[in-house]
Design a protein around this motif. Structure first.
Motif, PDB file in Angstrom:
ATOM      1  N   ARG A  92       0.818  -1.216   0.000  1.00  0.00           N
ATOM      2  CA  ARG A  92       0.000   0.000   0.000  1.00  0.00           C
ATOM      3  C   ARG A  92       0.850   1.263   0.000  1.00  0.00           C
ATOM      4  O   ARG A  92       0.642   2.171  -0.811  1.00  0.00           O
ATOM      5  CB  ARG A  92      -0.917  -0.046   1.231  1.00  0.00           C
ATOM      6  CG  ARG A  92      -1.920   1.079   1.385  1.00  0.00           C
ATOM      7  CD  ARG A  92      -1.447   2.270   2.220  1.00  0.00           C
ATOM      8  NE  ARG A  92      -0.735   1.959   3.411  1.00  0.00           N
ATOM      9  CZ  ARG A  92      -1.302   1.667   4.602  1.00  0.00           C
ATOM     10  NH1 ARG A  92      -2.610   1.604   4.709  1.00  0.00           N
ATOM     11  NH2 ARG A  92      -0.556   1.442   5.652  1.00  0.00           N
ATOM     12  N   LEU A 159      -7.088  -4.812  -1.986  1.00  0.00           N
ATOM     13  CA  LEU A 159      -6.248  -3.707  -1.505  1.00  0.00           C
ATOM     14  C   LEU A 159      -5.927  -2.751  -2.656  1.00  0.00           C
ATOM     15  O   LEU A 159      -6.003  -1.528  -2.494  1.00  0.00           O
ATOM     16  CB  LEU A 159      -4.966  -4.248  -0.877  1.00  0.00           C
ATOM     17  CG  LEU A 159      -3.996  -3.208  -0.331  1.00  0.00           C
ATOM     18  CD1 LEU A 159      -4.673  -2.277   0.677  1.00  0.00           C
ATOM     19  CD2 LEU A 159      -2.776  -3.880   0.298  1.00  0.00           C
ATOM     20  N   ILE A 163      -6.705   1.310  -3.058  1.00  0.00           N
ATOM     21  CA  ILE A 163      -5.678   2.283  -3.435  1.00  0.00           C
ATOM     22  C   ILE A 163      -6.098   3.035  -4.697  1.00  0.00           C
ATOM     23  O   ILE A 163      -6.063   4.269  -4.751  1.00  0.00           O
ATOM     24  CB  ILE A 163      -4.329   1.567  -3.659  1.00  0.00           C
ATOM     25  CG1 ILE A 163      -3.829   0.957  -2.341  1.00  0.00           C
ATOM     26  CG2 ILE A 163      -3.292   2.528  -4.239  1.00  0.00           C
ATOM     27  CD1 ILE A 163      -2.730  -0.076  -2.522  1.00  0.00           C
ATOM     28  N   SER A 183      -7.479   2.655   3.179  1.00  0.00           N
ATOM     29  CA  SER A 183      -6.958   1.309   2.967  1.00  0.00           C
ATOM     30  C   SER A 183      -6.633   0.603   4.276  1.00  0.00           C
ATOM     31  O   SER A 183      -6.685  -0.625   4.348  1.00  0.00           O
ATOM     32  CB  SER A 183      -5.722   1.350   2.059  1.00  0.00           C
ATOM     33  OG  SER A 183      -4.756   2.246   2.564  1.00  0.00           O
TER      34      SER A 183
END
Length: 198
Positions: A92, A159, A163, A183
């Motif tokens: 991330r 994920l 993002i 996130s």
């Protein structure tokens, strides 16, 4: 045949990456890349048989940087559960730190239509890292995932979706500039679903 020059090959990859950050892969030609590298088009073809091959090397270069970044997070933790969560946070944070590169390798550079599973295997270096961590995680002595490859794919896809949506400002406006917070909530959901004891 002229001997290979690894330094020049690396420079071509780096310059191509720079060009791809501002230009669509479909519209970027080998002659333009050669001109930007101050070499002839035949020189480019000496190292890369075609544009697809060159773009593949750009992707792999970026993915290795991503893996190295994630590994830095992972190495700070001790247990596999903590390492798995750290890997997600590393993924991330790298994407938010390098949004143009993330968009490039996650979607703009396409795998060749006739690519085989063997051809695409090198692209999975980060995925394989996550899969290995998930497979090694145990809670009370039993595996927490019956299918680490499938679960890793779902977790990472979710994920990346978080993002991407915050970078494109497609979330609720309150999270447009709070991608980490947005996130983080997803990562906590994953942690609860996979790593919390029942």
């Amino acid at each position: 045949m002229r001997p290979a020059n690894p330094e020049l090959q690396n420079q071509i990859v780096q310059k191509t990456l720079e060009l791809l950050l501002d230009k669509d892969p479909e519209s970027l030609g080998m002659r333009e890349i050669a001109a930007a590298c101050n070499v002839t088009a035949p020189t480019i073809y000496h190292y890369f048989k075609d544009k697809t091959n060159l773009f593949k090397e750009v992707s792999l270069f970026c993915l290795q940087q991503l893996k190295d970044f994630m590994t830095g997070y992972i190495e700070k933790e001790s247990g596999f559960t903590q390492k798995s969560i750290a890997a997600l946070k590393g993924f991330r944070d790298w994407c938010f730190k390098n949004p143009k590169i993330a968009f490039l390798i996650m979607g703009k550079i396409k795998v060749a239509d006739d690519a085989t599973s063997k051809d695409v295997e090198p692209y999975y270096i980060c995925f394989n890292l996550g899969e290995q961590l998930l497979a090694q995680c145990t809670i009370d002595g039993k595996k927490i995932s019956e299918n680490p490859a499938l679960d890793t794919g779902i977790i990472v896809s979710g994920l990346w979706g978080c993002i991407e949506q915050t970078l494109l400002k497609r979330t609720a406006p309150e999270f447009w500039n709070k991608g980490t917070e947005f996130s983080d909530h997803y990562i906590k959901m994953v942690e609860k679903a996979y790593f919390s004891k029942n």
